[in-house]
Design an enzyme around this catalytic site. Structure first.
Site, PDB file in Angstrom:
ATOM      1  N   GLY A  81       7.654  -4.179   0.753  1.00 43.54           N
ATOM      2  CA  GLY A  81       8.758  -4.832   1.229  1.00 43.54           C
ATOM      3  C   GLY A  81       8.716  -6.348   1.816  1.00 43.54           C
ATOM      4  NE  ARG A 145       9.039  -0.853  -1.487  1.00 44.10           N
ATOM      5  CZ  ARG A 145       8.399  -1.020  -0.312  1.00 44.10           C
ATOM      6  NH1 ARG A 145       7.286  -0.769   0.051  1.00 44.10           N
ATOM      7  NH2 ARG A 145       9.255  -1.361   0.431  1.00 44.10           N
ATOM      8  CG  ASP A 176       0.781   3.193   1.045  1.00 44.79           C
ATOM      9  OD1 ASP A 176      -0.269   3.867   1.512  1.00 44.79           O
ATOM     10  OD2 ASP A 176       2.056   3.458   1.230  1.00 44.79           O
ATOM     11  CE  LYS A 202       4.595  -6.090   3.713  1.00 44.00           C
ATOM     12  NZ  LYS A 202       5.194  -5.105   2.825  1.00 44.00           N
ATOM     13  CB  THR A 203       4.970  -3.612   7.426  1.00 43.13           C
ATOM     14  OG1 THR A 203       6.240  -2.775   7.280  1.00 43.13           O
ATOM     15  CG2 THR A 203       4.154  -3.226   8.532  1.00 43.13           C
ATOM     16  CG  ASP A 205       8.715  -0.439   8.120  1.00 43.58           C
ATOM     17  OD1 ASP A 205       9.800  -1.181   8.292  1.00 43.58           O
ATOM     18  OD2 ASP A 205       8.417   0.268   7.423  1.00 43.58           O
TER      19      ASP A 205
HETATM   20  P1  FBP Z   1       6.841  -2.039   3.726  1.00 42.57           P
HETATM   21  O1  FBP Z   1       6.214  -1.036   4.609  1.00 42.57           O
HETATM   22  O2  FBP Z   1       6.480  -2.403   2.254  1.00 42.57           O
HETATM   23  O3  FBP Z   1       6.656  -3.570   4.492  1.00 42.57           O
HETATM   24  O4  FBP Z   1       8.489  -2.043   3.672  1.00 42.57           O
HETATM   25  C1  FBP Z   1       9.326  -1.690   4.703  1.00 42.57           C
HETATM   26  C2  FBP Z   1      10.552  -1.365   4.548  1.00 42.57           C
HETATM   27  O5  FBP Z   1      11.465  -2.584   4.579  1.00 42.57           O
HETATM   28  C3  FBP Z   1      10.997   0.051   5.070  1.00 42.57           C
HETATM   29  O6  FBP Z   1      11.512  -0.546   6.223  1.00 42.57           O
HETATM   30  C4  FBP Z   1      12.207   0.413   4.200  1.00 42.57           C
HETATM   31  O7  FBP Z   1      12.216   1.927   4.185  1.00 42.57           O
HETATM   32  C5  FBP Z   1      11.769   0.017   2.710  1.00 42.57           C
HETATM   33  O8  FBP Z   1      10.609  -1.097   3.043  1.00 42.57           O
HETATM   34  C6  FBP Z   1      12.777  -0.037   1.970  1.00 42.57           C
HETATM   35  O9  FBP Z   1      12.071  -0.349   0.671  1.00 42.57           O
HETATM   36  P2  FBP Z   1      12.804  -1.243  -0.657  1.00 42.57           P
HETATM   37  O10 FBP Z   1      12.729  -2.640  -0.403  1.00 42.57           O
HETATM   38  O11 FBP Z   1      12.123  -0.731  -1.733  1.00 42.57           O
HETATM   39  O12 FBP Z   1      14.311  -0.883  -0.725  1.00 42.57           O
END
Ligand code: FBP
Length: 551
Positions: A81, A145, A176, A202-203, A205
């Site tokens: 993400g 992803r 991951d 990175k994230t 979250d």
């Molecule tokens: P990462 O863990 O890859 O940084 O992504 C976090 C996130 O933004 C989450 O908060 C959310 O649940 C998910 O990605 C949403 O995924 P997508 O971008 O595939 O809709």
């Protein structure tokens, strides 16, 4: 292309670096400490990482370094993400690399890890990098992803790296993706190459953190963006005094985003998934927590409020968790058959054969919209996509029913009108705050020093983040030091442990000490928009989470 005045000013912003990285690079070197151990499952991990397990922590310090000036070729991947600041990691890496040797080259793999597997690249130039400095988004090369997991994917990645003559690959990603970085580092050594792999945390979250990684980048900007919006909504609620706003916030599993947003805005209700799980609260109990605030506030004439809901909540409510696990298992085995069922009713009949009786009854009794969302396609890791489940709507409908019931019993005389919101994508590509701009640039620059020092299987680390950037400490943490073994699709695999909200940590305790007051009183805080220019205490403060954790 016309660009905004703010964007022009941001292009010109010079990210702050830790003092050590502002030195002439030939006077910067890496010192190595003692061998390290993973927190758990050391035996299994040693088998997976025969060449890279247990490396020492690397610290960037003053010293002579003859390798810095060598010509290098580096490839970089944005994985998962989007998170504010990704472009600055790339800019920091690029600037370090070019400062080391003007002839060095850097490639970006397009669309995430699949770019490495399929050899889809962009060769960076000064002009390309300059166009993306201090901007949000991952659009410079795109993200994806795809997980590098099959033998063919590993082999194809190596082939690409060899074709491009790479010395190193940098993977900018979450838990991951950094696990993948560790596996790739090991694979490259096992195959007799010297191609190095370095990760970057990175994230949005905020769940990739530990003793050495104080925070993941993007968390700061994303939460500040959400907090601005929540503050605006809270002010509207307090002005109109007629709506309850239920706001779901991104953050796949951990509730760090929701907790930080609560600390910044003081909502009436803030649910923390980790607490719900710890207390084994049922869906009905969660609803009761909200209803209690609705009723008390109505008693004092306040028929309005703000409730924050973490995106992952649904997976932490015991009966929902069980249902989701059973659905995931069923879909992993009978996914193809399931996909052939056209209508919702057909899907329900099909699932009746495989779900336990309580799970099936729960699924049947959920609002149809929510039940359908639970049955949507899984993500590449086989998980339900929580961002696509309208938990806020589910809670609104259950609170509505409950207050109607209380009204009929004469226990509630208020009016309940509500709005549901979901804040997620609004924050992931925001222009990075000064903190994220500086932190990301420093992470990229640090990654270059780790590469130039010949390290592999490390994650770039910049610490002491509540101090001014000048005093930040840069180095590298061996990825195996952050790993344990977890069950994935029925098989035990090495993974970087996700950091969930700690209920005995200062951020949660600070919130818990105030929440009873917030539930009844109106004491919202309105943080306003991120400020990029102005006094340091306005522009350069990081999150309360980090400040409390470090205090
Ligand atoms: P990462 O863990 O890859 O940084 O992504 C976090 C996130 O933004 C989450 O908060 C959310 O649940 C998910 O990605 C949403 O995924 P997508 O971008 O595939 O809709």
């Amino acid at each position: 292309m016309e660009i905004s005045i703010l964007q022009k000013a941001r292009y010109a912003y010079k990210p702050k670096l830790p003092a050590i990285l502002a030195e002439e690079l030939e006077h910067v070197t890496v010192t190595l400490g003692e061998p390290t151990e993973a927190p758990a499952d050391q035996g299994d991990l040693k088998l997976y990482f025969r060449c890279t397990y247990g490396k020492p922590i690397a610290l960037i310090e003053k010293g002579e370094n003859e390798n810095i000036g060598k010509k290098l070729a580096v490839g970089v991947i944005l994985s998962g993400g989007q998170a504010p600041g990704g472009h600055n990691v790339i800019a920091g890496l690029y600037d370090g690399l070019k400062k080391g040797c003007r002839d060095s080259v850097m490639y970006g793999f397009l669309g995430g890890p699949s770019g490495l597997i399929e050899n889809k690249t962009l060769r960076f130039t000064d002009a390309i990098i300059d166009e993306y400095r201090n901007t949000g988004g991952f659009d410079i090369i795109g993200s994806g992803r795809t997980k590098i997991e099959t033998p063919d994917q590993f082999a194809a990645s190596l082939e690409t790296a060899k074709k491009l003559g790479l010395n190193a690959v940098v993977i900018i990603g979450g838990d991951d993706s950094n696990t993948n970085a560790a596996l790739l580092a090991e694979y490259f050594i096992e195959r007799g190459t010297e191609i190095q792999v370095i990760g970057c945390p990175k994230t949005i979250d905020g769940d990739l953190k530990n003793e050495h990684i104080e925070t993941s980048f993007g968390f700061d900007t994303a939460v500040k963006t959400y907090s601005e919006l929540i503050g605006n909504i809270a002010r509207d609620a307090n002005s109109a005094k007629k709506y309850w706003h239920f706001i779901k916030l991104m953050g796949r599993s951990a509730s760090h985003i929701t907790l930080e947003a609560a600390l910044q805005t003081h909502p009436n209700i803030c649910l923390i998934s980790e607490e719900v799980e710890y207390r084994k609260q049922s869906l009905a109990a969660v609803v009761e927590t909200i209803v209690s605030s609705v009723v008390k506030r109505a008693g004092q004439g306040d028929n309005f409020g703000v409730a924050l809901i973490p995106e992952g909540l649904i997976e932490f409510i015991p009966e929902m968790k069980k249902l989701i696990e059973e659905l995931n298992d069923t879909m992993s085995v009978y996914g193809t058959e399931f996909a052939k069922k056209d209508s919702f009713i057909e899907r329900l009949y099909f699932l009746d054969q495989y779900l336990s009786e309580p799970s099936y009854t729960l699924l049947k009794n959920l609002p149809t919209e929510i039940a359908e969302q639970l049955l949507l396609d899984r993500d590449p890791h086989g998980n339900v996509q929580v961002s696509r489940i309208d938990t806020e709507k589910l809670l609104i409908s259950m609170v509505e029913k409950r207050v109607e019931q209380l009204k009929a019993e004469g226990k509630y005389k208020g009016k309940f009108s509500s709005y549901g919101h979901f804040f997620g994508y609004e924050g992931r590509c925001a222009a990075p705050s000064n903190f994220d701009a500086d932190y990301c640039y420093s992470l990229g620059y640090t990654a270059f020093i780790l590469i130039a020092s010949g390290l592999t299987g490390y994650i770039s680390s910049v610490k002491n983040l509540t101090a001014p950037a000048h005093d930040w400490i840069a180095g590298g943490i061996p990825l195996t030091m952050m790993m344990n073994m977890e069950q994935r699709h029925g098989v035990k695999k090495p993974v970087i442990k996700k950091a969930l909200v700690e209920l005995d940590g200062k951020p949660f305790k600070t919130f818990a000490a105030a929440r009873e007051t917030w539930a009844v009183k109106t004491c919202y805080q309105y943080p306003g928009a991120i400020q990029y220019f102005g006094p340091s205490e306005v522009c350069n403060q990081t999150t309360m989470t980090l400040r409390l954790e470090k205090s």
